[in-house]
Design an enzyme around this catalytic site. Structure first.
Site, PDB file in Angstrom:
ATOM      1  N   LYS A  79       0.822  -1.217   0.000  1.00 52.98           N
ATOM      2  CA  LYS A  79       0.000   0.000   0.000  1.00 52.98           C
ATOM      3  C   LYS A  79       0.855   1.265   0.000  1.00 52.98           C
ATOM      4  O   LYS A  79       0.483   2.272  -0.624  1.00 52.98           O
ATOM      5  CB  LYS A  79      -0.925   0.015   1.222  1.00 52.98           C
ATOM      6  CG  LYS A  79      -2.109  -0.917   1.117  1.00 52.98           C
ATOM      7  CD  LYS A  79      -3.024  -0.696   2.316  1.00 52.98           C
ATOM      8  CE  LYS A  79      -4.150  -1.718   2.322  1.00 52.98           C
ATOM      9  NZ  LYS A  79      -4.999  -1.578   3.514  1.00 52.98           N
ATOM     10  N   CYS A  84     -12.943  -3.095  11.640  1.00 54.19           N
ATOM     11  CA  CYS A  84     -13.687  -2.889  10.391  1.00 54.19           C
ATOM     12  C   CYS A  84     -14.085  -4.219   9.757  1.00 54.19           C
ATOM     13  O   CYS A  84     -15.164  -4.352   9.188  1.00 54.19           O
ATOM     14  CB  CYS A  84     -12.845  -2.086   9.406  1.00 54.19           C
ATOM     15  SG  CYS A  84     -12.749  -0.327   9.795  1.00 54.19           S
ATOM     16  N   CYS A 137       1.368  12.915  28.233  1.00 53.76           N
ATOM     17  CA  CYS A 137       1.615  14.354  28.084  1.00 53.76           C
ATOM     18  C   CYS A 137       1.792  15.102  29.397  1.00 53.76           C
ATOM     19  O   CYS A 137       2.139  16.289  29.374  1.00 53.76           O
ATOM     20  CB  CYS A 137       0.499  15.006  27.269  1.00 53.76           C
ATOM     21  SG  CYS A 137      -1.060  15.262  28.135  1.00 53.76           S
TER      22      CYS A 137
HETATM   23 ZN   LIG Z   1      -2.402  13.446  27.713  1.00 54.12          ZN
END
Ligand SMILES: [Zn+2]
Length: 275
Positions: free
Chosen positions: A112, A212, A272
């Site tokens: 692909k 899917c 984060c």
């Molecule tokens: Zn985060």
């Protein structure tokens, strides 16, 4: 394109840039062919030459060359992103073709990444297209995202999205996450250290997340979500409009309902919170 027309576009771009209180109008040295190719976005009041220059100088990594990666790749190459990496380790299968617009029946069995790269080079030979035939995982994600201006995650699993989110947060590379299934999906832009990340929004993956292959997906639903990702990418790269940050857009194509869901950064987010 005539010199008069080109001059008009440059003048227009300078006026628009100046009107937005930018310190100096930036006019890239676009060729006549580039001015013609990008003319319909160059004349947008929000766009102009500065945005086009930002795109031309940008490197974007598109992870996945399938249902989402196809519209993302097409729109980013068409818009003139300077360098696009395409990551996918699968080969084209017959069951892909109803929704993966970069691949055609003669491509069956072709990797692909290569199939996508060939189409995108046809679309815009000025863009450098780099295919990577590898599977993205936690181990190689940091090396793949390093040095990118933006990552667009078009993968189809929670595991990959978490790996990409973690790597992008660590490298402080903005990323557009998305998912689609059936007739629904979501899109989320992340500016690491500044806005909520994918892990802030979805701390853990559902235990029995359908795929899917099992739950199905309609081509236009993937097209809408992928197009939204491409739009987010253009906004993040140029700053011409605010991205879908500190939250995500939930899209239900069955009911035609778009819902903006707010998400706050989590202090204990493993991806984060240290930023
Ligand atoms: Zn985060």
């Amino acid at each position: 394109m005539s010199n008069n027309r080109r001059g008009f576009l440059r003048e227009l771009a300078s006026v628009v840039t100046a009107a937005k209180d930018a310190p100096e109008p930036v006019v890239p040295d676009l060729s006549d062919a580039e001015v013609e190719r990008y003319s319909r976005q160059l004349v947008l009041p929000e766009w102009g030459a500065a945005a086009q220059l930002a795109l031309i100088e940008a490197s974007v990594l598109v992870i996945g060359a399938g249902a989402l990666g196809s519209p993302v790749g097409l729109y980013l190459a068409g818009a003139g992103v300077g360098r696009i990496g395409i990551v996918d380790d699968d080969a084209v299968e017959l069951s892909n073709l109803h929704r993966q617009l970069l691949h055609f029946t003669p491509d069956l069995g072709t990797p692909k990444a290569e199939s996508a790269a060939a189409k995108l080079r046809f679309l815009n030979p000025d863009v450098v297209i780099e295919p990577y035939q590898v599977r993205v995982a936690a181990a190689n994600a940091p090396a793949l995202v390093e040095g990118q201006d933006l990552v667009v995650d078009c993968s189809d699993s929670f595991a990959t999205r978490y790996a990409v989110n973690a790597a992008c947060c660590a490298a402080r590379v903005p990323v557009v996450e998305a998912g689609v299934l059936g007739m629904a999906g979501m899109v989320m832009s992340i500016k690491p250290g500044r806005t909520a990340c994918y892990r802030c929004a979805f701390p853990t993956a559902p235990a029995d997340a359908p795929r899917c292959a099992d739950a199905g997906v309609l081509g236009p639903a993937a097209g809408v979500i992928g197009s939204l990702q491409a739009m987010e990418a253009l906004k993040l790269l140029t700053g011409v409009a605010p991205a879908i940050a500190d939250g995500f857009l939930q899209v239900d194509l069955a009911t035609a309902e778009f819902l903006r869901v707010r998400v706050a950064r989590r202090e204990d987010c493993p991806d984060c919170s240290p930023l």
